[in-house]
Design an enzyme around this catalytic site. Sequence first.
Site, PDB file in Angstrom:
ATOM      1  CG  ASP A  53       5.602  -9.432   6.051  1.00 28.65           C
ATOM      2  OD1 ASP A  53       5.377  -8.417   6.291  1.00 28.65           O
ATOM      3  OD2 ASP A  53       5.296  -9.879   4.887  1.00 28.65           O
ATOM      4  CB  SER A  54       1.733 -13.068   4.470  1.00 27.50           C
ATOM      5  OG  SER A  54       1.759 -11.668   4.014  1.00 27.50           O
ATOM      6  CB  CYS A  57      -0.211   2.559   4.901  1.00 29.42           C
ATOM      7  SG  CYS A  57      -0.394   0.831   4.294  1.00 29.42           S
ATOM      8  CG  ASP A  63       3.327  -0.580   9.267  1.00 28.90           C
ATOM      9  OD1 ASP A  63       2.291   0.164   9.043  1.00 28.90           O
ATOM     10  OD2 ASP A  63       4.450  -0.351   8.903  1.00 28.90           O
TER      11      ASP A  63
HETATM   12  N1  SAH Z   1       6.236  -2.354   9.038  1.00 28.43           N
HETATM   13  C1  SAH Z   1       7.171  -2.565   7.937  1.00 28.43           C
HETATM   14  C2  SAH Z   1       5.917  -2.099   6.462  1.00 28.43           C
HETATM   15  C3  SAH Z   1       4.870  -3.105   6.358  1.00 28.43           C
HETATM   16  S1  SAH Z   1       4.029  -3.035   4.990  1.00 28.43           S
HETATM   17  C4  SAH Z   1       8.027  -1.476   7.925  1.00 28.43           C
HETATM   18  O1  SAH Z   1       8.299  -0.798   8.758  1.00 28.43           O
HETATM   19  O2  SAH Z   1       8.702  -1.571   6.814  1.00 28.43           O
HETATM   20  C5  SAH Z   1       2.685  -4.174   5.085  1.00 28.43           C
HETATM   21  C6  SAH Z   1       3.230  -5.691   5.384  1.00 28.43           C
HETATM   22  O3  SAH Z   1       2.354  -6.375   5.469  1.00 28.43           O
HETATM   23  C7  SAH Z   1       4.019  -6.070   3.903  1.00 28.43           C
HETATM   24  O4  SAH Z   1       5.139  -6.496   4.272  1.00 28.43           O
HETATM   25  C8  SAH Z   1       3.171  -7.525   3.623  1.00 28.43           C
HETATM   26  O5  SAH Z   1       3.850  -8.335   3.102  1.00 28.43           O
HETATM   27  C9  SAH Z   1       2.506  -7.547   4.727  1.00 28.43           C
HETATM   28  N2  SAH Z   1       1.211  -8.687   4.738  1.00 28.43           N
HETATM   29  C10 SAH Z   1       0.254  -8.194   3.919  1.00 28.43           C
HETATM   30  N3  SAH Z   1      -0.623  -9.142   4.276  1.00 28.43           N
HETATM   31  C11 SAH Z   1      -0.279  -9.827   5.327  1.00 28.43           C
HETATM   32  C12 SAH Z   1      -1.149 -10.817   5.947  1.00 28.43           C
HETATM   33  N4  SAH Z   1      -2.010 -11.158   5.773  1.00 28.43           N
HETATM   34  N5  SAH Z   1      -0.243 -11.538   7.205  1.00 28.43           N
HETATM   35  C13 SAH Z   1       0.934 -10.990   7.370  1.00 28.43           C
HETATM   36  N6  SAH Z   1       1.525  -9.994   6.792  1.00 28.43           N
HETATM   37  C14 SAH Z   1       0.817  -9.374   5.675  1.00 28.43           C
END
Ligand code: SAH
Length: 390
Positions: free
Chosen positions: A247-248, A334, A294
């Site tokens: 995650d970022s 989403c 996701d």
């Molecule tokens: N799979 C998670 C929900 C993901 S929500 C669950 O089950 O709860 C989307 C996520 O993507 C967030 O945590 C956000 O921080 C991350 N995100 C956003 N941009 C990103 C990027 N460029 N690289 C990696 N992660 C990212």
Amino acid sequence: MSVHPTLKLKPREGRRVRAGAPWVFANELVLDAKTKALEPGTLIKLEGDDGRKFGFGYFNAKSLIAVRLFETEEAIGRNFFAARLRRALELRESLYDRPFYRLVHAEGDGLPGLTIDRMGSTCVCQVTTAGMEALTPMLLDALDEVVAPETVILRNDTPSRALEGLDSFVNAVKGEGGRVTVEENGARYFAEPLSGQKTGWYYDQRDNRAFLAKLARGRTVLDACCYTGGFAIACAKAGAANVTAVDSSAPALALAEEAASANGFRPRFIKADVFEELERMVARGDKFDIVVADPPPFVKSRKDLEAGARAYRKLARLSASVTKPGGFLLLASCSHNIPMERFAQECAIGILRLGRSATLIREAGAGSDHPAHPMLPETAYLKALVYAVS
Ligand code: SAH
């Protein structure tokens, strides 16, 4: 006698509302100067030009969806909110043993402009319309009566509030609002409702996490865009051989790491941009039995559709590249603004262009604590596709 203004549908207009939808668009209404001057969010009654009564709703001349209906003739007060909350609670209590769920899902629970996520004794409310904002005091009274939470938080910082002329704020109206524990599918997670993304936890993926967890025993797992560890910890708990999560967001990863430890697991967490990290994994030849991607919404508004669709295609290609033959790939979106068919098409192209073949073994949305109004299928925003990849 009603003190509320009555708005009228134009002759022959209001096809959707007549069929049972709770929305009326501005162009379907008789909008005289007096109506246009109503305060955004004014409680109104709606009638057809033929005198048909549609009950109470609220009106905002500035919004494209000018009227959102409560679908009731009953006065909108504490008792009305208590009855709707009781109905919402009854559904969740039939579905889940423990008090961890989306308690209110806007129109799907007859409460347009409101979502409430319940995390045990904490309720996190998001109000997205001027109409619901004006009614918030009644709502909070009713919530105390029906649920009696120890902590109530208003996460009124969704960007869409600006379109309704509302300010952005986060406030614990009752209790402290610190870290909470979320129980889901037998695992324990942490959420920070005051500072986390959205309400602090994404309940919408519960069933999809459970589905993947069933496949996870003995397998290697990559959770790309893991947030606070939803899929990663569910798979670790189900006996995955090892779990890598990307995650970022540093705060999200910190919570994920703590939750993993609390459950007795030590996944590998990587703070990185998902595209860059996947490219690195592809270059190294890293492969996993199960891959979840996701991401955040790539199609934030309709004008982003083509660029967003390309991003979903690219993510599908990269994710499939790191999925072992015989493995499973979950791709999720989403974004409200990409329909399932288009999302599925982009995912398929992304996977198949690699020369891999895949079959779709699950096509799902959000869990049942996210009910959709039957006349508003477009409000079902979550799309999750699971492929068996060979
Ligand atoms: N799979 C998670 C929900 C993901 S929500 C669950 O089950 O709860 C989307 C996520 O993507 C967030 O945590 C956000 O921080 C991350 N995100 C956003 N941009 C990103 C990027 N460029 N690289 C990696 N992660 C990212």
